[in-house]
Design a protein around this motif. Structure first.
Motif, PDB file in Angstrom:
ATOM      1  N   SER A  69       0.637  -1.224   0.004  1.00  0.00           N
ATOM      2  CA  SER A  69      -0.058   0.052  -0.031  1.00  0.00           C
ATOM      3  C   SER A  69       0.866   1.319  -0.118  1.00  0.00           C
ATOM      4  CB  SER A  69      -0.955   0.128   1.002  1.00  0.00           C
ATOM      5  OG  SER A  69      -1.767  -1.090   1.248  1.00  0.00           O
ATOM      6  N   SER A  70       2.061   1.301   0.618  1.00  0.00           N
ATOM      7  CA  SER A  70       3.089   2.359   0.610  1.00  0.00           C
ATOM      8  C   SER A  70       3.461   2.537  -0.765  1.00  0.00           C
ATOM      9  CB  SER A  70       4.118   2.105   1.482  1.00  0.00           C
ATOM     10  OG  SER A  70       3.679   2.038   2.709  1.00  0.00           O
ATOM     11  N   VAL A  71       3.550   1.579  -1.409  1.00  0.00           N
ATOM     12  CA  VAL A  71       4.042   1.727  -3.002  1.00  0.00           C
ATOM     13  C   VAL A  71       2.940   2.170  -3.674  1.00  0.00           C
ATOM     14  CG1 VAL A  71       4.581   0.246  -5.111  1.00  0.00           C
ATOM     15  CG2 VAL A  71       6.144  -0.206  -2.809  1.00  0.00           C
ATOM     16  N   CYS A  72       1.605   1.842  -3.443  1.00  0.00           N
ATOM     17  CA  CYS A  72       0.703   2.333  -4.196  1.00  0.00           C
ATOM     18  C   CYS A  72       0.578   3.801  -3.902  1.00  0.00           C
ATOM     19  CB  CYS A  72      -0.735   1.342  -3.830  1.00  0.00           C
ATOM     20  SG  CYS A  72      -0.849  -0.278  -4.328  1.00  0.00           S
ATOM     21  N   LEU A  73       0.563   4.199  -2.675  1.00  0.00           N
ATOM     22  CA  LEU A  73       0.714   5.547  -2.510  1.00  0.00           C
ATOM     23  C   LEU A  73       1.620   6.265  -3.232  1.00  0.00           C
ATOM     24  CD1 LEU A  73       0.066   6.851   1.154  1.00  0.00           C
ATOM     25  CD2 LEU A  73       1.444   8.247  -0.317  1.00  0.00           C
ATOM     26  N   GLY A  74       2.922   5.672  -3.294  1.00  0.00           N
ATOM     27  CA  GLY A  74       4.040   6.469  -3.710  1.00  0.00           C
ATOM     28  C   GLY A  74       3.721   6.503  -5.326  1.00  0.00           C
ATOM     29  N   LEU A  75       3.251   5.492  -5.917  1.00  0.00           N
ATOM     30  CA  LEU A  75       2.784   5.629  -7.397  1.00  0.00           C
ATOM     31  C   LEU A  75       1.966   6.669  -7.642  1.00  0.00           C
ATOM     32  CD1 LEU A  75       2.375   1.964  -8.675  1.00  0.00           C
ATOM     33  CD2 LEU A  75       3.917   3.661  -9.524  1.00  0.00           C
ATOM     34  N   LEU A  76       0.876   6.703  -6.745  1.00  0.00           N
ATOM     35  CA  LEU A  76      -0.206   7.802  -7.055  1.00  0.00           C
ATOM     36  C   LEU A  76       0.450   9.126  -6.844  1.00  0.00           C
ATOM     37  CD1 LEU A  76      -3.130   6.279  -4.999  1.00  0.00           C
ATOM     38  CD2 LEU A  76      -2.883   6.453  -7.350  1.00  0.00           C
ATOM     39  N   GLY A 195      11.339  -7.459  -0.367  1.00  0.00           N
ATOM     40  CA  GLY A 195      11.860  -6.833   0.759  1.00  0.00           C
ATOM     41  C   GLY A 195      13.475  -6.884   0.486  1.00  0.00           C
ATOM     42  N   LYS A 196      14.083  -6.654   1.904  1.00  0.00           N
ATOM     43  CA  LYS A 196      15.507  -6.571   1.689  1.00  0.00           C
ATOM     44  C   LYS A 196      16.252  -7.807   1.443  1.00  0.00           C
ATOM     45  CE  LYS A 196      15.917  -6.727   6.732  1.00  0.00           C
ATOM     46  NZ  LYS A 196      16.468  -6.111   7.949  1.00  0.00           N
ATOM     47  N   GLY A 197      17.541  -7.794   1.332  1.00  0.00           N
ATOM     48  CA  GLY A 197      18.183  -9.036   1.144  1.00  0.00           C
ATOM     49  C   GLY A 197      18.594  -9.454  -0.087  1.00  0.00           C
ATOM     50  N   VAL A 198      19.270 -10.412  -0.508  1.00  0.00           N
ATOM     51  CA  VAL A 198      19.756 -10.909  -1.826  1.00  0.00           C
ATOM     52  C   VAL A 198      19.126 -12.186  -2.294  1.00  0.00           C
ATOM     53  CG1 VAL A 198      21.580 -11.298  -3.463  1.00  0.00           C
ATOM     54  CG2 VAL A 198      21.859  -9.485  -1.700  1.00  0.00           C
ATOM     55  N   GLY A 199      19.654 -13.145  -1.529  1.00  0.00           N
ATOM     56  CA  GLY A 199      19.194 -14.650  -1.918  1.00  0.00           C
ATOM     57  C   GLY A 199      17.562 -14.749  -1.718  1.00  0.00           C
ATOM     58  N   ASN A 200      17.078 -14.288  -0.612  1.00  0.00           N
ATOM     59  CA  ASN A 200      15.662 -14.192  -0.172  1.00  0.00           C
ATOM     60  C   ASN A 200      14.999 -13.360  -1.092  1.00  0.00           C
ATOM     61  OD1 ASN A 200      13.413 -15.374   1.306  1.00  0.00           O
ATOM     62  ND2 ASN A 200      13.408 -13.125   2.161  1.00  0.00           N
ATOM     63  N   ALA A 201      15.394 -12.221  -1.179  1.00  0.00           N
ATOM     64  CA  ALA A 201      14.766 -11.156  -2.357  1.00  0.00           C
ATOM     65  C   ALA A 201      14.588 -11.852  -3.537  1.00  0.00           C
ATOM     66  CB  ALA A 201      15.353  -9.920  -2.338  1.00  0.00           C
ATOM     67  N   ASN A 225      11.576  -2.991  -1.255  1.00  0.00           N
ATOM     68  CA  ASN A 225      11.287  -1.984  -0.281  1.00  0.00           C
ATOM     69  C   ASN A 225      11.722  -2.255   1.155  1.00  0.00           C
ATOM     70  OD1 ASN A 225       9.764   0.365   0.514  1.00  0.00           O
ATOM     71  ND2 ASN A 225       7.894  -0.895   1.230  1.00  0.00           N
ATOM     72  N   LYS A 226      11.945  -1.100   1.828  1.00  0.00           N
ATOM     73  CA  LYS A 226      12.207  -1.050   3.447  1.00  0.00           C
ATOM     74  C   LYS A 226      13.749  -1.746   3.473  1.00  0.00           C
ATOM     75  CE  LYS A 226       7.817  -2.020   5.053  1.00  0.00           C
ATOM     76  NZ  LYS A 226       7.082  -2.895   5.809  1.00  0.00           N
ATOM     77  N   LEU A 227      14.637  -1.323   2.604  1.00  0.00           N
ATOM     78  CA  LEU A 227      16.082  -1.515   2.878  1.00  0.00           C
ATOM     79  C   LEU A 227      16.863  -0.516   3.617  1.00  0.00           C
ATOM     80  CD1 LEU A 227      15.012  -2.610  -0.211  1.00  0.00           C
ATOM     81  CD2 LEU A 227      17.795  -3.077  -0.432  1.00  0.00           C
ATOM     82  N   ILE A 259      13.909   1.235  -2.423  1.00  0.00           N
ATOM     83  CA  ILE A 259      13.293   2.216  -1.653  1.00  0.00           C
ATOM     84  C   ILE A 259      13.953   1.914  -0.180  1.00  0.00           C
ATOM     85  CG2 ILE A 259      11.377   3.340  -0.538  1.00  0.00           C
ATOM     86  CD1 ILE A 259       9.759   2.047  -2.778  1.00  0.00           C
ATOM     87  N   PRO A 260      14.451   2.946   0.488  1.00  0.00           N
ATOM     88  CA  PRO A 260      15.296   2.796   1.747  1.00  0.00           C
ATOM     89  C   PRO A 260      14.076   2.682   2.672  1.00  0.00           C
ATOM     90  CG  PRO A 260      15.084   5.264   1.113  1.00  0.00           C
ATOM     91  CD  PRO A 260      14.787   4.363  -0.063  1.00  0.00           C
TER      92      PRO A 260
END
Length: 380
Positions: A69-76, A195-201, A225-227, A259-260
């Protein structure tokens, strides 16, 4: 192990072995052809139509609480701030949801006069899934038809429509209304939030992309997001590694941004909401809990948080590429994509489904929730 040559294999076994290999090859070829046909069909239906100029983007997450939803808000907000669209040209809808409380994005849409439906036709309230399995809810097709109708209605006259997913891609599959099934029904492309990370992301993104693809849905790319800005999993380090993987092995999967962490967003949707309209003024209907569909707008502090989010989103996300990649969608009742899971229906078929729904032994939400509460239920 002894070396075995063709001469030592019984001649009667060779034809059967050859037949088995041929059969397996035929199945593999058929599956590849089927997936390719689905993909081509989906892309063909997304070609620009002279009668449809609306760009639809579904935002889905690779897990719950990843920041969809934060990404949706960012897009709008980015569409507004860059002048790509006016408030009257965009819309936001969350067709299926588990949470009905006012959120930052529902308040943002109200405050900026953006047409929105933060609580769509399908709500996974406590006891919903069990009542569905017991035949006490409308069928999957009827639920999807309601979503289709709601999205079609809110998109009228709009240039951009942001469709917000719920949970992770498979949420709702038990009722035939997962994010992937909804996207297939609407014939819209998806942007995944990771989310954050490399392998899991990367692994989570690949898993969820495959799930969408299995329904013939196109995943345009990802936003991570949330890095954090510091440490081993910092935004810069993760960006370098993740982009390296996709550039090497999946160049068609676009990476739109990293996104940080935004500390101001922590707990933003858990803060108590105050009524904004006369109907919800102090002293009126105080026994009713406010919902996202009510006229609840941002406070000054919430507006400041939204402004921070939008500015960072514009800085770290390639919004222009998302808009360009998400071509206008042909939003039509004639679409027959996704027959295996959730066929799109004509107006006549929809009426029949609604008539069939009337014959079902539908139980009220209040009754179902009361039963669930008594038995200790807490979710859908």
């Amino acid at each position: 192990w002894p070396r075995v040559g063709m001469a030592s294999i019984p001649s009667s076994f060779v034809p059967s072995l050859a037949a088995a290999v041929t059969a397996v090859a035929a199945v593999v070829t058929a599956n590849v052809a089927r997936k390719e046909k689905k993909k081509k069909s989906f892309e063909a239906k997304r070609e620009v139509s002279p009668n449809s100029e609306t760009v639809f983007i579904m935002v889905s997450g690779d897990r719950s609480q990843v920041g969809k939803s934060s990404v949706c808000l960012g897009l709008l907000g980015s569409l507004l701030e860059t002048g790509i669209a006016t408030p009257q040209q965009i819309a936001y809808i969350k067709p299926a949801t588990q949470c009905e409380k006012p959120t930052l994005i529902s308040k943002f849409c109200r405050s900026r006069n953006i047409q929105s439906m933060p609580i769509g036709p399908v709500v996974y309230f406590s006891g919903f899934t069990r009542s569905f399995l017991n035949g006490k809810q409308p069928s999957s097709n009827v639920l999807l038809d309601k979503i289709f109708a709601a999205v079609k209605k809110i998109s009228q006259g709009k240039k951009y429509v942001i469709v917000d997913g719920v949970g992770y891609p498979a949420v709702g599959s038990i009722t035939g209304t997962s994010n992937a099934q909804i996207a297939a029904k609407l014939n819209v492309p998806v942007v995944l939030v990771g989310g954050k990370g490399v392998g899991n992301a990367v692994d989570s993104t690949n898993l969820n992309t495959a799930y969408f693809n299995s329904f013939g849905v196109s995943v345009l790319g990802s936003i991570f997001n949330k890095l954090p800005e510091e440490g081993y999993y910092s935004r810069v380090k993760c960006k370098e590694a993740v982009e390296s993987y996709y550039n090497q092995f999946k160049p068609n999967h676009r990476i739109y941004g990293f996104i940080p962490e935004i500390k101001e967003l922590v707990g933003a949707n858990k803060k108590p909401s105050a009524p904004s309209s006369e109907e919800r003024a102090p002293g009126k209907q105080t026994n009713k809990q406010l919902k996202a569909s009510d006229d609840v707008r941002m406070t000054k502090s919430e507006a400041a948080v939204a402004e921070i989010l939008i500015k960072l989103f514009m800085k770290f996300v390639d919004v222009e590429s998302i808009v360009q990649d998400a071509k206008p969608t042909v939003f039509s009742d004639d679409n027959d994509e996704g027959k295996d899971a959730s066929p799109l229906t004509s107006e006549k078929a929809l009426v029949k489904d609604q008539q069939d729904e009337g014959k079902q032994d539908i139980v009220s939400r209040d009754e179902i929730e009361e039963i669930a509460r008594c038995e200790g239920g807490s979710g859908g």
